[in-house]
Scaffold this active site. Structure first.
Site, PDB file in Angstrom:
ATOM      1  N   ARG A   1      13.527  30.140  21.127  1.00 11.78           N
ATOM      2  CA  ARG A   1      14.940  30.543  21.184  1.00 11.78           C
ATOM      3  C   ARG A   1      15.783  29.621  20.316  1.00 11.78           C
ATOM      4  O   ARG A   1      15.630  28.393  20.379  1.00 11.78           O
ATOM      5  CB  ARG A   1      15.449  30.477  22.632  1.00 11.78           C
ATOM      6  CG  ARG A   1      16.750  31.234  22.871  1.00 11.78           C
ATOM      7  CD  ARG A   1      17.375  30.911  24.219  1.00 11.78           C
ATOM      8  NE  ARG A   1      18.028  29.609  24.185  1.00 11.78           N
ATOM      9  CZ  ARG A   1      17.772  28.629  25.029  1.00 11.78           C
ATOM     10  NH1 ARG A   1      16.869  28.770  25.975  1.00 11.78           N
ATOM     11  NH2 ARG A   1      18.420  27.473  24.919  1.00 11.78           N
TER      12      ARG A   1
ATOM     13  N   GLY B   1      13.733  28.031  28.536  1.00 13.56           N
ATOM     14  CA  GLY B   1      13.695  28.136  29.980  1.00 13.56           C
ATOM     15  C   GLY B   1      13.150  29.469  30.462  1.00 13.56           C
ATOM     16  O   GLY B   1      13.392  30.510  29.853  1.00 13.56           O
TER      17      GLY B   1
ATOM     18  N   SER C   1      17.591  21.128  27.160  1.00 12.58           N
ATOM     19  CA  SER C   1      18.452  21.599  28.251  1.00 12.58           C
ATOM     20  C   SER C   1      19.835  20.939  28.260  1.00 12.58           C
ATOM     21  O   SER C   1      20.465  20.815  29.304  1.00 12.58           O
ATOM     22  CB  SER C   1      17.784  21.382  29.615  1.00 12.58           C
ATOM     23  OG  SER C   1      16.694  22.247  29.783  1.00 12.58           O
TER      24      SER C   1
ATOM     25  N   ASN D   1      14.470  25.990  20.287  1.00 17.55           N
ATOM     26  CA  ASN D   1      13.748  25.598  21.496  1.00 17.55           C
ATOM     27  C   ASN D   1      12.386  26.276  21.516  1.00 17.55           C
ATOM     28  O   ASN D   1      12.306  27.499  21.628  1.00 17.55           O
ATOM     29  CB  ASN D   1      14.531  26.015  22.737  1.00 17.55           C
ATOM     30  CG  ASN D   1      15.910  25.399  22.792  1.00 17.55           C
ATOM     31  OD1 ASN D   1      16.059  24.249  23.145  1.00 17.55           O
ATOM     32  ND2 ASN D   1      16.923  26.165  22.402  1.00 17.55           N
TER      33      ASN D   1
ATOM     34  N   GLU E   1      13.717  17.016  32.990  1.00 17.75           N
ATOM     35  CA  GLU E   1      13.738  18.455  33.258  1.00 17.75           C
ATOM     36  C   GLU E   1      12.648  18.894  34.239  1.00 17.75           C
ATOM     37  O   GLU E   1      12.325  20.076  34.335  1.00 17.75           O
ATOM     38  CB  GLU E   1      13.597  19.224  31.944  1.00 17.75           C
ATOM     39  CG  GLU E   1      14.728  18.963  30.966  1.00 17.75           C
ATOM     40  CD  GLU E   1      14.532  19.692  29.653  1.00 17.75           C
ATOM     41  OE1 GLU E   1      14.550  20.929  29.664  1.00 17.75           O
ATOM     42  OE2 GLU E   1      14.343  19.005  28.634  1.00 17.75           O
TER      43      GLU E   1
ATOM     44  N   GLU F   1      19.943  24.254  17.216  1.00 21.00           N
ATOM     45  CA  GLU F   1      18.569  23.816  17.449  1.00 21.00           C
ATOM     46  C   GLU F   1      17.666  25.008  17.716  1.00 21.00           C
ATOM     47  O   GLU F   1      18.133  26.133  17.917  1.00 21.00           O
ATOM     48  CB  GLU F   1      18.497  22.849  18.635  1.00 21.00           C
ATOM     49  CG  GLU F   1      18.974  23.430  19.954  1.00 21.00           C
ATOM     50  CD  GLU F   1      18.925  22.389  21.069  1.00 21.00           C
ATOM     51  OE1 GLU F   1      17.815  22.004  21.472  1.00 21.00           O
ATOM     52  OE2 GLU F   1      20.004  21.963  21.532  1.00 21.00           O
TER      53      GLU F   1
ATOM     54  N   ASP G   1      19.673  28.368  19.140  1.00 26.62           N
ATOM     55  CA  ASP G   1      21.035  28.281  19.666  1.00 26.62           C
ATOM     56  C   ASP G   1      22.025  28.053  18.530  1.00 26.62           C
ATOM     57  O   ASP G   1      21.742  27.304  17.585  1.00 26.62           O
ATOM     58  CB  ASP G   1      21.139  27.143  20.676  1.00 26.62           C
ATOM     59  CG  ASP G   1      20.265  27.378  21.896  1.00 26.62           C
ATOM     60  OD1 ASP G   1      19.993  28.553  22.206  1.00 26.62           O
ATOM     61  OD2 ASP G   1      19.863  26.395  22.538  1.00 26.62           O
TER      62      ASP G   1
ATOM     63  N   TYR H   1      21.777  26.199  34.590  1.00 25.00           N
ATOM     64  CA  TYR H   1      20.884  26.399  35.732  1.00 25.00           C
ATOM     65  C   TYR H   1      21.588  26.621  37.069  1.00 25.00           C
ATOM     66  O   TYR H   1      20.949  26.566  38.116  1.00 25.00           O
ATOM     67  CB  TYR H   1      19.925  25.215  35.835  1.00 25.00           C
ATOM     68  CG  TYR H   1      19.073  25.064  34.591  1.00 25.00           C
ATOM     69  CD1 TYR H   1      18.202  26.073  34.205  1.00 25.00           C
ATOM     70  CD2 TYR H   1      19.156  23.940  33.780  1.00 25.00           C
ATOM     71  CE1 TYR H   1      17.434  25.965  33.056  1.00 25.00           C
ATOM     72  CE2 TYR H   1      18.383  23.815  32.627  1.00 25.00           C
ATOM     73  CZ  TYR H   1      17.529  24.831  32.282  1.00 25.00           C
ATOM     74  OH  TYR H   1      16.774  24.722  31.140  1.00 25.00           O
TER      75      TYR H   1
END
Length: 309
Positions: free
Chosen positions: A251, A276, A146, A272, A14, A270, A253, A212
């Site tokens: 964050r 991002g 990601s 994070n 990443e 998950e 998900d 992205y």
């Protein structure tokens, strides 16, 4: 004036996204009136230590951690900063390590009563012997972010190709039953979940490209889902954040099978701890929706940095 060092780059898969995140964060910090030093992290611990604590003094007051993936998101860089007693953004060593270890995080989510997809860890090479569960199912590296290395195995897919692709990421993989329906995400800022976003990718799923590449994924905030599902996603995200001992911005998900009644189709995937921070990223987008500008978000993250004891 706070002197902030933005750590970016690194050497995980990443790296390029981290560089984009770091540049954007540095710009926001400067807009907020901070003195900013950008630092591209290489695999050189001595150079990093010398940067953080230069011989003549004048090191940063706070580190803004814009690294993504292994070594930047899994507790490693956090451990260095703890030893050096340098304040840093986002979560600490333990929360970062647990969140990055998908199988371990799943156990903790389940212990809280949060629904996770049926799943198990298997040896990667065992995929060569056949399907570990009925298709469709998801194959994930156990410690990447990601959506890197994530494959959805459907009828007709070549399992040998999936096994070969996973070889880059280690000997074990996480297998999860595929949950149909809709993709949801919730940002958490300190003591509150911000909002729920629904993601509608034009690709097969919300993969690295969909995350992205501008125009590939539609972001709907607030998510057009029933109120009970919306509130449950926020509550689950905050419960996971608290249980792991997270700090700053994170964050969570989710998948939501909308063919099932109420919240019975909601599944947490998950958490994070280093979400991002690119112009397309979800947590800053939710903050903006809540009336928090980019520079205000950057300042909030610095003001809520973790201070090692």
């Amino acid at each position: 004036m706070t002197r902030v060092a933005v750590l970016m780059g690194g050497w995980s898969p990443e790296r390029e996204v981290s560089l984009v995140s770091g540049k954007a964060c540095a710009e926001g910090l400067r807009e907020g009136g901070h003195e900013v030093i950008e630092y591209d992290v290489k695999r050189d611990l001595r150079a990093l230590v010398d940067f953080l604590r230069p011989a003549g003094g004048g090191g940063p007051d706070v580190v803004f951690n814009a690294l993504h993936g292994r070594y930047g998101e899994d507790g490693c860089i956090q451990g260095v900063l703890e030893i050096m007693r340098v304040p840093y953004t986002h979560s600490g060593v333990l929360a970062s390590a647990i969140a990055m270890d998908k199988p371990l995080a799943r156990h903790i989510f389940a212990s809280l009563g949060l629904r996770v997809a049926e799943g198990k860890v298997v040896e990667r090479r065992s995929l060569a012997s056949g399907d570990p569960m009925p298709r469709p199912y998801v194959v994930k590296p156990i410690d990447q972010g990601s959506s890197i290395g994530v494959h959805i195995v459907r009828d007709g897919d070549n399992l040998a190709a999936v096994e070969a692709a996973e070889a880059t990421f280690g000997e074990r993989v996480l297998i999860e039953k595929f949950v149909p329906g809709r993709e949801l995400t919730v940002a958490v800022m300190g003591d509150k979940p911000v909002a729920v976003t629904e993601l509608r990718p034009r690709t097969r799923f919300y993969d690295y490209e969909a995350k992205y590449t501008d125009g590939i994924t539609e972001h709907l905030v607030p998510a057009p889902v029933p109120e009970d599902v919306y509130e449950a996603a926020k509550q689950w995200a905050f419960a996971a954040y608290q249980e792991l001992g997270c700090n700053g911005l994170a964050r969570a998900d989710f998948r939501w099978d909308d063919s099932k009644p109420g919240t019975s189709g909601l599944v947490i995937l998950e958490l994070n701890t280093q979400p991002g921070m690119t112009p397309l990223s979800l947590a800053p987008e939710q903050a903006k929706w809540a009336g928090i500008s980019w520079s205000q978000l950057m300042t909030w993250m610095v003001e809520n940095a973790r201070h090692p004891s």
